[in-house]
Design an enzyme around this catalytic site. Structure first.
Site, PDB file in Angstrom:
ATOM      1  N   GLN A  44       0.812  -1.212   0.000  1.00 46.97           N
ATOM      2  CA  GLN A  44       0.000   0.000   0.000  1.00 46.97           C
ATOM      3  C   GLN A  44       0.852   1.271   0.000  1.00 46.97           C
ATOM      4  OE1 GLN A  44      -2.945  -1.685   3.322  1.00 46.97           O
ATOM      5  NE2 GLN A  44      -3.779   0.053   2.225  1.00 46.97           N
ATOM      6  N   HIS A  45       0.198   2.369  -0.311  1.00 49.32           N
ATOM      7  CA  HIS A  45       0.663   3.752  -0.061  1.00 49.32           C
ATOM      8  C   HIS A  45       1.760   4.290  -0.966  1.00 49.32           C
ATOM      9  CE1 HIS A  45      -1.549   2.928   3.585  1.00 49.32           C
ATOM     10  NE2 HIS A  45      -0.611   2.151   4.077  1.00 49.32           N
TER      11      HIS A  45
ATOM     12  N   ASP B 136      -2.556  -4.843  -0.303  1.00 50.14           N
ATOM     13  CA  ASP B 136      -2.200  -6.227   0.042  1.00 50.14           C
ATOM     14  C   ASP B 136      -2.938  -6.751   1.267  1.00 50.14           C
ATOM     15  OD1 ASP B 136      -0.706  -4.629   1.788  1.00 50.14           O
ATOM     16  OD2 ASP B 136       1.219  -5.550   1.313  1.00 50.14           O
TER      17      ASP B 136
END
Ligand SMILES: Nc1ncnc2c1ncn2[C@@H]1O[C@H](COP(=O)(O)OP(=O)(O)O)[C@@H](O)[C@H]1O
Ligand SMILES: O=C(CO)[C@@H](O)[C@H](O)COP(=O)(O)O
Length: 490
Positions: A71-72, A243
Site C-alpha cells: 500500500q501507499h 495487500d
C-alpha cells in the site's frame, strides 16, 4: 476449467498464483525478487511481475487476473505516463515532517484538532507511510518533479494499468484516465474518504498544492477494470486491492477474525462492518476489498527483525528459531525494542532499536534470539490492544506472512498475545485474495449480482500457550527508552 491469476506485488517480492476459478485449487505459481530500498522505480515491479508470471506458466490460458500490492507507495506520472521519479514506498520515512505539518495544518496549528479532523475525513491520521505526506514531501523537496506530476497512482494501480496494456504502451499514447484502483488501496492515500466513498480534492490540494492531477477511478469490488483482447480470448483485469485487503479476501475473513501478518510490515487487521476514526493514529481506518472496512495497525519492523537477529547471530531462520525456543520466556529480562527502521505505530519515524536488561548471564545467542522474537511480537500485541480499544471484536487470531513460517514465532505468539493463534498452512494469501477477486470479476461479468466464489479454506494448526504477561510488562517498561537517529544517519 476457467483459470484465474492473482498477483502479490509486495515489498520484497512479486508472487503469482494461478487457480481454478470454480474450486480455488492451486494450479501453478511463480515468484521474483524486488530490489531492496525504500525508494524503487516501478519498472522493477513490472519486470518482477513478468518474471513471476512466466514462472507461473504465463497468462495465456487465464481468463481473469487481479493485483494485490504493497500500500501507499507514491507512483507519480507525468502527462506522457512516464514515472516522474522512483516511488517512495510505505516504509520510507523521509516524509515524517511533512506528515506532522499536514496534521497541524488541518487543525489550524492545533495538532490534536488536526489529528481528529484527519481521522474523521479519511479514517486515518497521516504518518510518513501515507501517500499524501509523500506528495507534500515532493512539493517541498523536489518542486520541479512536483510540477511534472499529471497523475498519482499506487503500486497496485500502476501494475493493473500495465497489465491492461496502458502503462506498457509507447510514451505519449498512454491513457492516464484509464488508471483504476479500488476502495481498499484508495483508503490508504490520505485523500479518499471511506465514509463518503469519494476522493477529497481539498486534502490532495493541501498535500500537493494543487488538485489538477488524475487520480485512478475507484472501481467496485467485482468490477472489470479492463479487458485485454488476445488471440486466444479476452483477459479480464480486476480492480485489485491493497495487500492487506487482498489477504483478508484470500482468508475469507469475517467480523471477529483478526489477521496478524508478519512480512516486511507487521500488520494486525480486522474486518469491520463500520468505519473507524482513531484520532490517536494507532489504528488506520482503511476500507476492505468487498465493501466493508479493514481497520489495521501497521508496524515498520516485523520479519526483518528476525532476519537481522539471524544475521547478527550467524544462523539461518531455523537456527534462530531453535535458539529462541531453547531460551526462557522473557529472556531473563532481556528486552529488544525492534524499531530498526524507525517506527510507524507508534509514530516514531526517527527511533532506533535498543536492547535493555543486559547482564553477563543474558549475553547469549539464545537470549538475543528470544528477545528479538518477543520484541517483534510485543509490538504486534500492542497493535491488537489498539484494535480492541476501537471496539473491534477479537475472536480468532490468524498468523500469516513470511515470519509466520518460524516455529518460534508460532509457539511464542500465543504466550505474548495471550490467546490462541491459528496458523493457516504456509501460502500466498495476498495473491490468493487477488485470484479470488479475479474469479469474482469473471463471475460478475456474466451476472452482476454474483458473490465472491466460495473456495475451500486451507488447512490450519492452532497454537496454544499460557499467557506470559511478564513479557509484555517488561516490554512496556522498555519501549520508550530508545535513541533517535541523528541527521545524516542512514
Ligand atoms: N522461516 C522463516 N522464519 C522467519 N522469517 C522468515 C522465514 N521465511 C521467510 N521469512 C522472512 O519473511 C519475509 C518475507 O515475507 P513476506 O510475507 O513475503 O514479506 P513481504 O510481503 O513484505 O514481501 C522476509 O523478511 C523473510 O526473510
Ligand atoms: O503499509 C502497509 C499497510 O498500511 C504495509 O502493510 C504495506 O502494504 C506493505 O506490506 P508488506 O509488503 O510488508 O506485506
Amino acid at each position: 476449467m476457467a483459470l484465474v491469476a492473482g498477483v502479490d506485488s509486495s515489498t520484497q517480492s512479486c508472487k503469482v498464483v494461478v487457480r481454478d476459478a470454480a474450486t480455488g485449487a492451486l494450479v501453478r505459481s511463480g515468484r521474483a525478487a524486488h530490489p531492496d530500498g525504500t525508494e524503487v522505480h516501478p519498472r522493477h515491479w513490472w519486470t518482477a511481475l513478468e518474471e513471476a508470471v512466466e514462472q507461473a506458466g504465463g497468462l495465456d490460458d487465464v481468463a481473469a487476473v487481479a493485483v494485490g500490492g504493497q500500500q501507499h507507495g507514491m507512483v507519480a506520472l507525468d502527462a506522457d505516463g512516464e514515472v516522474v521519479r522512483p516511488a517512495l514506498l510505505w516504509n520510507d520515512t523521509r516524509s515524517a515532517s511533512a506528515a506532522a505539518d499536514l496534521v497541524a495544518e488541518l487543525g489550524d496549528g492545533d495538532v490534536e484538532r488536526g489529528a481528529a479532523a484527519w481521522a474523521t475525513a479519511t479514517g486515518s491520521v497521516p504518518v510518513a507511510s501515507i501517500t499524501a505526506t509523500k506528495l507534500r514531501w515532493l512539493r517541498d523537496a523536489e518542486p520541479e518533479n512536483a510540477a511534472r506530476v499529471a497523475a498519482v497512482a499506487l503500486p497496485h494501480d500502476w501494475l493493473t494499468w500495465c497489465l491492461a496494456g496502458h502503462g506498457t504502451a509507447p510514451a505519449g499514447s498512454r491513457d492516464l484516465t484509464a488508471l483504476v484502483t479500488d476502495r481498499s488501496d484508495a483508503s490508504g492515500t490520505g485523500y479518499w474518504s471511506p465514509t463518503q466513498e469519494a476522493y477529497r480534492p481539498d486534502l490532495l490540494r493541501l498535500a500537493l498544492g494543487r488538485d489538477d492531477v488524475v487520480l485512478p477511478r475507484v472501481a467496485g469490488p467485482s468490477e472489470t477494470a479492463a479487458v485485454v483482447e488476445r488471440p486466444g480470448g479476452r483477459l479480464l483485469v480486476g480492480p485489485g486491492a491493497g495487500d492487506n485487503a487482498a489477504a483478508a479476501l484470500g482468508l475469507g475473513m469475517r467480523p471477529g477474525d483478526v489477521t496478524i501478518s508478519i512480512g516486511t510490515s507487521g500488520v494486525v487487521s480486522a474486518v469491520a462492518s463500520a468505519p473507524t476514526t482513531d484520532a490517536s493514529g494507532l489504528v488506520t481506518g482503511f476500507a476492505d476489498a468487498t465493501g466493508v472496512y479493514l481497520p489495521l495497525v501497521c508496524t515498520l519492523n516485523a520479519s526483518r527483525v528476525l532476519d537481522a537477529a539471524a544475521r547478527m547471530l550467524g544462523v539461518d531462520h531455523a537456527g534462530l528459531s531453535d535458539l529462541a525456543l531453547a531460551a526462557p520466556a522473557g529472556a531473563d529480562g532481556l528486552v529488544l525494542v525492534p524499531y530498526l527502521e524507525g517506527e510507524r505505530t507508534p509514530n516514531k519515524p526517527d527511533a532506533t532499536g535498543s536492547l535493555h536488561g543486559l547482564r553477563l548471564s543474558t549475553t547469549t545467542p539464545g537470549h538475543l534470539a528470544r528477545a528479538a522474537v518477543e520484541g517483534m511480537l510485543c509490538a504486534l500485541a500492542d497493535g491488537l490492544d489498539a484494535l480492541r480499544a476501537q471496539g473491534v471484536p477479537v475472536e480468532r487470531v490468524r498468523l500469516i506472512g513470511g515470519g509466520a513460517r518460524s516455529e518460534a514465532v508460532r509457539r511464542i505468539a500465543p504466550a505474548v498475545l495471550g490467546l490462541d493463534v491459528v496458523v493457516p498452512e504456509p501460502g500466498e494469501y495476498v495473491a490468493d485474495g487477488a485470484a479470488r477477486q479475479a474469479a469474482w470479476v469473471l463471475a460478475a461479468a456474466d451476472d452482476a449480482s454474483a458473490a465472491a466464489p466460495d473456495w475451500a479454506a486451507s488447512g490450519e494448526e492452532t497454537f496454544t500457550a499460557p499467557a506470559a504477561t511478564h513479557v509484555r510488562e517488561q516490554y512496556a517498561r522498555a519501549r520508550e527508552l530508545t535513541l533517535d537517529r541523528r541527521d545524516g544517519d542512514v
